[in-house]
Design a protein around this motif. Structure first.
Motif: not given
Length: 288
Positions: A50, A53, A64-65, A67-69, A71-72
């Motif tokens: 993570e 990433e 966008v990517d 923010r998601e990563e 979060g992971d």
């Protein structure tokens, strides 16, 4: 089938909602079997994955990517805190408190009467406070018979294995733990390769894993002697492999199953030649 929708955690604070979701996943009676099996040790590969990433999303400038990563990666922090909390060792509040206190201590120019006019001054303050913290901890412990090893263990604990190997190799060589010449390094490479072959032939996967590590560590020493960067070299190889592999896949319509190794090798060499020709043309255009 039971309706579990009422068990979905809901909280106005997003971070507390995440904490509740993870707690539900780790619930011994109603949780997820996979999450319940996880330990600090089993999650190490996911923490590293993570983090990489996140770095990749930053390099590509994709919010966008990213923010998601992020979060992971945050999930990994919350998971580890939850696992520790289950054993009454520490919890997420303790993690947040500890890093907040550390930031306050190491920024006296912000939270106290210290002064720092530029980033270099900030770096010096940070290192000074950090050194004082380490000395304080060391003062509460017995003197170590291996100070350099202890220092290196602390220095590399946050580094990927390849980078850590280079750090250890450089420091050990500087301390005098070094071959006389490059021939000695190559002899060591061959010795480790032979031991890896023997370990694999024995069928002992644990021994083979250790010997593989020895081979990689010795190759890092080759890189150090030659002034090369193993991380950069491996990253380049990964990129080149995927570039060539994608062309082989395209030539076969995306289906590699049932193809002979001779055909695959032929397509591989063709892809390699195409890339080399394209690179040559591109270099000429840039020079024009």
């Amino acid at each position: 089938m039971a309706d579990n929708t009422s068990a979905i955690p809901n909280h106005p604070d997003p971070l507390r909602k995440l904490e509740a979701v993870v707690a539900r996943l780790r619930d011994p009676d109603r949780g997820c079997p996979w999450d319940l099996e996880q330990t600090h040790q089993s999650l190490v590969p996911y923490v590293l994955e993570e983090a990489h990433e996140v770095a990749n999303a930053i390099r590509h400038g994709d919010d966008v990517d990213l923010r998601e990563e992020l979060g992971d990666l945050l999930l990994q922090v919350v998971l580890h805190a939850r696992i520790a909390d289950e054993d009454n060792r520490f919890n997420l509040n303790g993690v947040a408190d500890a890093i907040s206190d550390k930031l306050i201590r190491r920024h006296p120019h912000v939270f106290a009467n210290g002064e720092a006019s530029n980033s270099e001054a900030v770096r010096r303050i940070w290192e000074t406070v950090k050194t004082a913290e380490q000395a304080d901890r060391a003062g509460k412990q017995k003197p170590s018979p291996s100070p350099l090893s202890d220092q290196l263990a602390s220095k590399v604990r946050g580094q990927p294995a390849l980078a850590a190997a280079m750090t250890i190799s450089k420091k050990a060589a500087k301390a005098g733990f070094e071959w006389d010449d490059m021939a000695g390094v190559w002899e060591k490479v061959q010795e480790e390769l032979d031991e890896l072959k023997e370990a694999i032939a024995s069928g002992d996967s644990s021994h083979a894993q250790d010997e593989l590590g020895d081979v990689l560590f010795t190759l890092v020493n080759v890189a150090r002697w030659c002034g090369l960067n193993p991380e950069t070299g491996l990253a380049g190889t990964n990129h080149r492999f995927l570039d060539r592999f994608s062309r082989v896949e395209a030539a076969l319509g995306g289906n590699l199953q049932g193809q002979s190794i001779k055909q695959l090798e032929g397509l591989w060499q063709k892809a390699k030649a195409e890339i080399k020709a394209e690179t040559t043309i591109s270099n000429r255009s840039n020079m024009a």
